[in-house]
Structures are given as C-alpha cells and as structure tokens.
Scaffold this motif. Structure first.
Motif, PDB file in Angstrom:
ATOM      1  N   SER A   1     -16.917  58.118   4.476  1.00 10.21           N
ATOM      2  CA  SER A   1     -17.990  58.236   3.442  1.00 10.21           C
ATOM      3  C   SER A   1     -18.188  59.851   2.833  1.00 10.21           C
ATOM      4  O   SER A   1     -18.341  60.145   1.771  1.00 10.21           O
ATOM      5  CB  SER A   1     -19.474  58.001   3.839  1.00 10.21           C
ATOM      6  OG  SER A   1     -19.886  58.412   4.919  1.00 10.21           O
ATOM      7  N   LYS A   2     -17.850  60.643   3.932  1.00 11.17           N
ATOM      8  CA  LYS A   2     -17.928  61.994   3.940  1.00 11.17           C
ATOM      9  C   LYS A   2     -16.803  62.754   3.161  1.00 11.17           C
ATOM     10  O   LYS A   2     -16.883  63.334   2.253  1.00 11.17           O
ATOM     11  CB  LYS A   2     -18.336  62.851   5.244  1.00 11.17           C
ATOM     12  CG  LYS A   2     -19.542  62.759   5.838  1.00 11.17           C
ATOM     13  CD  LYS A   2     -20.958  63.085   4.915  1.00 11.17           C
ATOM     14  CE  LYS A   2     -22.139  62.625   5.397  1.00 11.17           C
ATOM     15  NZ  LYS A   2     -23.107  62.949   4.313  1.00 11.17           N
ATOM     16  N   ASN A   3     -15.868  62.063   3.616  1.00 16.57           N
ATOM     17  CA  ASN A   3     -14.298  62.565   3.002  1.00 16.57           C
ATOM     18  C   ASN A   3     -14.379  62.170   1.522  1.00 16.57           C
ATOM     19  O   ASN A   3     -13.526  62.862   0.702  1.00 16.57           O
ATOM     20  CB  ASN A   3     -13.316  62.023   3.632  1.00 16.57           C
ATOM     21  CG  ASN A   3     -13.171  62.799   5.271  1.00 16.57           C
ATOM     22  OD1 ASN A   3     -13.776  63.839   5.199  1.00 16.57           O
ATOM     23  ND2 ASN A   3     -12.299  62.189   6.113  1.00 16.57           N
TER      24      ASN A   3
ATOM     25  N   SER B   1     -10.521  55.447   9.455  1.00 14.39           N
ATOM     26  CA  SER B   1     -11.119  56.675   8.840  1.00 14.39           C
ATOM     27  C   SER B   1      -9.912  57.147   7.695  1.00 14.39           C
ATOM     28  O   SER B   1      -8.656  56.982   8.512  1.00 14.39           O
ATOM     29  CB  SER B   1     -11.431  57.659   9.580  1.00 14.39           C
ATOM     30  OG  SER B   1     -10.665  57.856  10.576  1.00 14.39           O
TER      31      SER B   1
ATOM     32  N   ARG C   1     -13.464  68.938  -3.202  1.00 12.64           N
ATOM     33  CA  ARG C   1     -13.357  70.074  -1.994  1.00 12.64           C
ATOM     34  C   ARG C   1     -11.740  70.049  -1.758  1.00 12.64           C
ATOM     35  O   ARG C   1     -11.491  70.991  -1.565  1.00 12.64           O
ATOM     36  CB  ARG C   1     -13.879  69.857  -0.828  1.00 12.64           C
ATOM     37  CG  ARG C   1     -15.476  69.760  -0.975  1.00 12.64           C
ATOM     38  CD  ARG C   1     -16.210  68.851   0.125  1.00 12.64           C
ATOM     39  NE  ARG C   1     -16.094  67.294  -0.295  1.00 12.64           N
ATOM     40  CZ  ARG C   1     -16.034  66.324   0.434  1.00 12.64           C
ATOM     41  NH1 ARG C   1     -16.180  66.606   1.775  1.00 12.64           N
ATOM     42  NH2 ARG C   1     -15.788  65.077   0.041  1.00 12.64           N
TER      43      ARG C   1
ATOM     44  N   ASN D   1     -21.669  56.246  -0.338  1.00 13.99           N
ATOM     45  CA  ASN D   1     -22.816  55.963   0.411  1.00 13.99           C
ATOM     46  C   ASN D   1     -22.408  55.035   1.608  1.00 13.99           C
ATOM     47  O   ASN D   1     -22.008  53.813   1.149  1.00 13.99           O
ATOM     48  CB  ASN D   1     -23.997  55.554  -0.271  1.00 13.99           C
ATOM     49  CG  ASN D   1     -25.239  55.225   0.306  1.00 13.99           C
ATOM     50  OD1 ASN D   1     -25.171  55.058   1.709  1.00 13.99           O
ATOM     51  ND2 ASN D   1     -26.330  54.989  -0.302  1.00 13.99           N
TER      52      ASN D   1
ATOM     53  N   GLY E   1     -16.891  60.783  -0.663  1.00 14.71           N
ATOM     54  CA  GLY E   1     -18.265  61.202  -1.328  1.00 14.71           C
ATOM     55  C   GLY E   1     -19.024  59.673  -1.605  1.00 14.71           C
ATOM     56  O   GLY E   1     -19.297  59.475  -2.778  1.00 14.71           O
TER      57      GLY E   1
ATOM     58  N   TYR F   1     -18.663  56.142   8.510  1.00 18.38           N
ATOM     59  CA  TYR F   1     -19.185  57.737   8.216  1.00 18.38           C
ATOM     60  C   TYR F   1     -18.249  58.482   7.721  1.00 18.38           C
ATOM     61  O   TYR F   1     -18.332  59.539   6.832  1.00 18.38           O
ATOM     62  CB  TYR F   1     -20.040  57.746   9.484  1.00 18.38           C
ATOM     63  CG  TYR F   1     -20.838  59.254   9.214  1.00 18.38           C
ATOM     64  CD1 TYR F   1     -22.002  59.215   8.647  1.00 18.38           C
ATOM     65  CD2 TYR F   1     -20.041  60.391   9.890  1.00 18.38           C
ATOM     66  CE1 TYR F   1     -22.506  60.528   8.550  1.00 18.38           C
ATOM     67  CE2 TYR F   1     -20.700  61.920   9.732  1.00 18.38           C
ATOM     68  CZ  TYR F   1     -22.118  61.694   8.943  1.00 18.38           C
ATOM     69  OH  TYR F   1     -22.721  62.809   8.735  1.00 18.38           O
ATOM     70  N   VAL F   2     -17.340  58.827   8.509  1.00 14.53           N
ATOM     71  CA  VAL F   2     -16.272  59.677   8.174  1.00 14.53           C
ATOM     72  C   VAL F   2     -15.462  59.455   6.816  1.00 14.53           C
ATOM     73  O   VAL F   2     -15.697  60.696   6.156  1.00 14.53           O
ATOM     74  CB  VAL F   2     -15.178  59.772   9.433  1.00 14.53           C
ATOM     75  CG1 VAL F   2     -13.723  60.505   8.889  1.00 14.53           C
ATOM     76  CG2 VAL F   2     -15.450  60.154  10.785  1.00 14.53           C
TER      77      VAL F   2
ATOM     78  N   TYR G   1     -13.685  68.670   5.229  1.00 13.64           N
ATOM     79  CA  TYR G   1     -13.638  67.216   5.624  1.00 13.64           C
ATOM     80  C   TYR G   1     -13.808  67.258   7.074  1.00 13.64           C
ATOM     81  O   TYR G   1     -14.188  68.090   7.832  1.00 13.64           O
ATOM     82  CB  TYR G   1     -11.989  66.977   5.546  1.00 13.64           C
ATOM     83  CG  TYR G   1     -11.093  67.593   5.999  1.00 13.64           C
ATOM     84  CD1 TYR G   1     -10.666  67.300   7.437  1.00 13.64           C
ATOM     85  CD2 TYR G   1     -10.605  68.915   5.597  1.00 13.64           C
ATOM     86  CE1 TYR G   1      -9.718  67.867   7.959  1.00 13.64           C
ATOM     87  CE2 TYR G   1      -9.442  69.481   6.337  1.00 13.64           C
ATOM     88  CZ  TYR G   1      -9.269  68.904   7.425  1.00 13.64           C
ATOM     89  OH  TYR G   1      -8.084  69.526   8.163  1.00 13.64           O
ATOM     90  N   ILE G   2     -14.173  65.800   7.329  1.00 12.00           N
ATOM     91  CA  ILE G   2     -14.348  65.429   8.772  1.00 12.00           C
ATOM     92  C   ILE G   2     -13.079  64.678   9.235  1.00 12.00           C
ATOM     93  O   ILE G   2     -12.536  63.868   8.681  1.00 12.00           O
ATOM     94  CB  ILE G   2     -15.518  64.327   9.045  1.00 12.00           C
ATOM     95  CG1 ILE G   2     -16.787  65.105   8.238  1.00 12.00           C
ATOM     96  CG2 ILE G   2     -15.618  63.831  10.233  1.00 12.00           C
ATOM     97  CD1 ILE G   2     -18.099  64.356   8.294  1.00 12.00           C
TER      98      ILE G   2
ATOM     99  N   LYS H   1     -16.400  67.996  12.519  1.00 16.31           N
ATOM    100  CA  LYS H   1     -16.415  68.363  11.028  1.00 16.31           C
ATOM    101  C   LYS H   1     -15.753  69.675  10.876  1.00 16.31           C
ATOM    102  O   LYS H   1     -15.859  70.915  11.625  1.00 16.31           O
ATOM    103  CB  LYS H   1     -18.112  68.659  10.898  1.00 16.31           C
ATOM    104  CG  LYS H   1     -18.876  67.453  10.944  1.00 16.31           C
ATOM    105  CD  LYS H   1     -20.327  67.817  10.652  1.00 16.31           C
ATOM    106  CE  LYS H   1     -21.069  66.576  10.598  1.00 16.31           C
ATOM    107  NZ  LYS H   1     -22.551  67.064  10.595  1.00 16.31           N
TER     108      LYS H   1
END
Lengths: 293, 314
Positions: free
Chosen positions: A187-189, A149, B65, A193, A191, A184-185, A220-221, A216
């Motif tokens: 992808s969120k940090n 991650s 962000r 898919n 952006g 997943y982590v 960020y995660i 969360k």
C-alpha cells in the motif's frame, strides 16, 4: 475464519516460523508453541540434519508447510519434480493445509529465488487458478495463496491487487493466506488504502494470516522480516481479524533473528488483538466455502 | 531518450493469454537477471544500446517517487544480492584463494552462464567446478586449486542432506557364510563423498575456517591491532599434492577424512558395484608389501568404515 475448509477445519492459534538459530532451544527446552510453520523447500531433501530435526519437531509440535517456490503465477506451470518432492514432505508432516505465494519466479526453467509480482489481468488470473487447482489435486490438500509485497506495477494490469487475488481464489476455489504486513508494504509502495484491500478480499476464504516487520527506505518500503511488527501493521491485523474472524496467525522473522523467546513474545502480542476481536463478538463471514481436498 | 521506432517491442502491450503472460515474465526476468554495474546498480544501457529505462518503461509503471527503471532496479539488485550471498556462504575456500572481488566476478560470470535451474538455492554451486574448467580466466593462475575447491565445497553440500540407508552391521556380515564373503557386494552410504584431488584442500578449508572463527572472535574482542594483523594474514595456499578424501557425516555433523590411495580405490570399487574380492584386487597394489601387512591394514580400514557407518545394506 478459525476453522474452515481452506485450513483443513483446524483451529490453530499463534505460531512462529521454524528457523535454524532456534533449533537447539526448541529441541532442548521444548517451549510451548501452538504451531510451527516450516519453509517446505528447506526440507525437500532426502536425508541429513534437516529431516532429523524435522522429525523431532513433528514428534512434539503441529507443523504447517509454507512454500516459496511453487510459483502459482508462472506461465510455465508447476514443476512436476518439485511437486513430487513436496508431496512426499506433506506425507511426513501431515500438514493440514499448504500455502505458497501469489507470484511467479521462474521462466523457461531458470529460477529467480524471488517472489515476483503478477500482472493483474483476467488471463493471468485464469492461468494462476489453473495452476493452483493442479497443485491441489496432486497434493490432495487445501491450498492457501499468500499476497506478496511488491515494488513495481505493470502497465498491462487491468484491476487492483485485491480484485486479482479475489479473482484467482474464486476461480481456484482455494484459501487465502492474508499477509497483513505485505498489504501494508504494497500500500505504501503503490499508494492505495490498505483498509480497502482488507475490506474487499473474500473473508470466508482466509485460512491463515502472516504478520512481520519491514524496513522503510526513503522512497519505498522493503519487506525484510528483520524487525518486530510495526504499529500500523498491528492496527491492520486488528481490522483483519474483525473482518475475517480469529484465524491461525504466524509471525515471520527471517533475518537478524533474535532469541527464540524474543520472536515468540513478539508473536504473542497478537493475543491482545485477538481478545478484542473475540470480545466484539462479530459474526463469522459468510461465503460459499466449498474447498476440495 | 526516445525509443527507436524500429526496435522490436521488449514486452507485450497486454496480457490476454498465457503466451503473453510468458512473454511478460520472460521480459522481466531478462531485466532482473542482467548483471549489475560495478557499483551494484542496474545497467543504464540495454544489450542493444537502448537506454535500459526505455526497456523498463515497457514493463513497469512509474509512480510519484520512482521511475520504471528504479522500480525494476529493486528486483535486479535483490536477485543478485541473494544469489551472490548464497554462493559466498557456500564457498569459503574459493573466496580465500581469489579474494572477495575476484570471487564475486567468478560467481557472476558463472550465474550468467548457469543460472539456477533448481527450486532451491542449495543447488546453486552444483556446476561451479565445471564452469571453472570451462572459463579458467576467472581463476588463473590457481585454476586447478579452485577446481578442486569447487568440487570439495559442492561435495560438502551433498553430504549435508543426501539420504542415509540402513547401516551394514557385523551381524549382517556374520549372516553371510564365510565361503561367500568374498563375493559379497557392499554398498556405501549415498551421502558419502569420495574425492581424488590435486591439492590437499581439506587441510586448506580447515585453515580457512579456523581463520574465520578467529576473526569472529576478534570482532568481539577489544584488541583492534591484533584483529588488523589477523585480517592482513591470509591463509597460506596449499602446494599441489595428490590427496584422497572422504567427506561424510556423523550425528548431523560433517567431517573430512584423508584416505590412503588404496583405501580410496577399494571404496570407489565398492561404490561401482564390485564384490568385496574384486574391490580388494582393484585397490591393493601388487606385491609391494607382504600380504600379511595388507590384511591387517585393510581389516583396520573396514572396522573404521563400519564404525563411521559408511557401509550400508544394498
């Protein structure tokens, strides 16, 4: 894939990480667990309680070694003293495969004790693959590299993370430890898919999967391994095993560790997704699987 | 603030070779390992006066962000929290002497001078005693006590997971003809640590541990006033007193044992490879007591050391 050259043609089920707070429970009650993953560096010692416990675990259970300090992506290359100790441990555990991270963490002989992200460039992939080959040839074991991650990206990157992972493992001809939570982590940090990631890694090279919990924050995660697995990660896991086949799966829980039963029951939730994947009878992924031992 | 055009690039603009990969990793490591501010944030100014944001901007991309600075700050904070937490756990005695704030300042200065050179955090305190001697300002007026504590606390780490060798038994001794027993070279278990200290830090550590256990129990109880009193009551610092201690393990647990000076000298001599006869000559003071008194005492020590499995085969 359940059994492939990258996991030593084994068909392990659902495992959990061997952690100190659970030692007494495991040694006294001997619960039924498919396998344990150990952090190699915690047992690369010359004696004492760590090895005494490990020997008792090895007498009862299957153990797979997972490392946190090989730093395959380090420009310095593998540390020879580290490799020597690691090889001695692999002889003791008879681990069918060995995993560590697609990252770096040391520079000029100083250690960060962190899994720092790679710049995604051809040159970095080439150096990383060379390091992995060197480790594999020395240890004489199949190697699986785990996606980490991450919380930053580099200006110099030339490709996506999954393209970089694919480039490295194809060049090294090694396996992948697919950490679904890390995908997943990140992808969120960053952006992207996460399903694009899962769809574009070499499925036939996946030797093992990791699942874990995360935390969360506002912007960020963090990959904290201190919670149960969250639903979006289970959904990704379900997609991953449909793509890659049912593969040895391990729950990581490293902080605020609850009882053994709570950790094990959380890991066993993977069974529901495995049953769905088996029922779907999806053919095994095809690829050029020629891992060297 | 714009980057001074004369400033040397901090990080490479591309990574097309292993040398450039090394440069990028070195640049990021410098940012990640730089000490945090008092408020545990990344420092706003770089060492040359540039804004750190300019340095971070050469390495990391911002996103919608977080700025480049904020993204690298996550790693900067994680690094320091991890290494400081590790030292904090390993050094309860030093913390009790210095208090948390001074201990953190000592640990940070130590890690700047001696960053980890090992793949494992276990080895993090290995050079702390040396550093305390080199930089006494962090521990004065308790530098000698802190030096002893750092040695003691590192020795405990060593005892925990250093190798054990086959134990030397009475049968092994009986295998040696009586006439040759004086020439016997006995070995000590590699994990056994022998310390000659200026302070009785073994007693101090036990008192610190006991207080921590009481605090833990207090946290779980419903008596806030008693807990407050306990928090206010610090462990009394020891007075100087030459102390000899063995730190050892038995059945996976770590123990401390005070040694008489003569016993300490005999053990140190055995570890140095002296014969049993030479070790006894080195250890026992001349003509202070009758030989018979010493014989009984030394026999008792050896019996005890064998029971504790300190002696091993060469």
């Amino acid at each position: 894939m359940p059994a492939n050259p990258f996991n030593g043609y084994t068909d392990y089920g659902i495992g959990i990480g061997l952690r100190i707070p659970h030692y007494d429970h495991i040694l006294e009650r001997k619960p039924t667990v498919d396998w344990f993953e150990i952090i190699s560096e915690n047992f690369m010692v010359d004696g004492g309680r760590p090895l005494e416990v490990l020997d008792r675990i090895l007498a009862q259970y299957r153990v797979v070694q997972h490392g946190v300090a090989l730093y395959f992506g380090s420009a310095d290359g593998p540390n020879k003293a580290h490799l020597k100790k690691l090889k001695a441990l692999t002889k003791r555990t008879k681990t069918p495969w060995l995993s560590d991270h697609l990252c770096w963490g040391s520079a000029d002989g100083t250690y960060s004790h962190d899994l720092l992200p790679m710049p995604y460039t051809k040159a970095a992939a080439k150096k990383t693959a060379a390091n992995i080959r060197m480790v594999r040839d020395y240890l004489e074991l199949p190697i699986a590299v785990e996606n980490v991650s991450s919380y930053t990206e580099f200006h110099v990157s030339e490709m996506t993370e999954w393209e970089f992972l694919s480039e490295v493992v194809e060049r090294a001809d090694c396996g992948v430890l697919l950490d679904v939570n890390n995908i997943y982590v990140s992808s969120k940090n960053h952006g992207f898919n996460p399903y694009d990631y899962l769809d574009n890694v070499p499925h036939h090279r996946v030797a093992q999967m990791h699942i874990a919990g995360h935390t969360k924050f506002e912007k960020y995660i963090l990959d904290t391994h201190d919670h149960p697995v969250l639903d979006p990660v289970w959904q990704l896991y379900a997609h991953a095993i449909r793509q890659c086949g049912v593969t040895a799966t391990l729950l990581e829980w490293d902080d605020k560790i609850p009882s053994f039963d709570e950790v094990h029951n959380e890991a066993l939730k993977a069974n529901a997704f495995i049953a769905q994947a088996r029922a779907a009878k999806i053919p095994a992924p095809k690829g050029r699987a020629t891992a060297k031992r | 603030m714009p980057i001074n055009p004369k400033s040397k690039p901090f990080a490479p603009a591309k990574v097309a070779s292993t040398a450039e990969l090394a440069d990028l990793q070195r640049a990021m490591w410098r940012v990640v390992s730089r000490p945090l501010t008092g408020g545990s944030r990344m420092q706003r100014r770089w060492t040359d006066g540039r804004p750190t944001s300019a340095v971070a901007g050469e390495i990391a991309k911002p996103n919608d962000r977080l700025t480049s600075f904020e993204r690298l700050e996550i790693y900067n904070r994680m690094y320091w929290f991890r290494v400081l937490d590790s030292l904090y756990d390993d050094c309860p005695g030093l913390r009790a002497v210095l208090g948390d704030k001074r201990f953190i300042a000592l640990a940070e200065a130590y890690l700047v001078k001696y960053p980890s050179g090992s793949f494992t955090l276990r080895n993090l305190p290995s050079r702390l005693a040396k550093f305390i001697r080199e930089a006494p300002r962090h521990t004065k007026p308790h530098t000698a006590l802190c030096h002893d504590l750092a040695r003691f606390e590192w020795a405990r780490v060593e005892v925990f997971d250093t190798a054990a060798r086959p134990v030397f038994t009475m049968d092994d001794l009986l295998d040696v003809p009586a006439a040759k027993q004086g020439k016997l070279k006995l070995a000590l278990q590699p994990y056994l640590q022998l310390l000659r200290l200026e302070y009785p830090v073994d007693d101090f550590i036990l008192a610190v541990k006991q207080r921590e256990a009481e605090l833990l129990r207090g946290d779980a109880s419903n008596a806030p006033s008693a807990l407050r009193k306990l928090r206010e009551r610090k462990t009394k610092l020891p007075r100087p007193a030459r102390t000899h201690v063995a730190i050892h393990r038995l059945d996976g647990r770590i123990y401390f044992k005070k040694l008489e000076p003569a016993a300490y000298r005999i053990l140190v001599a055995l570890r140095a490879g002296k014969t049993l006869e030479q070790a006894l000559v080195t250890g026992i003071p001349r003509a202070k007591q009758a030989r018979a008194d010493w014989a009984a005492k030394v026999q008792g020590w050896f019996r005890n050391w064998m029971e504790l499995r300190w002696l091993c085969r060469r």
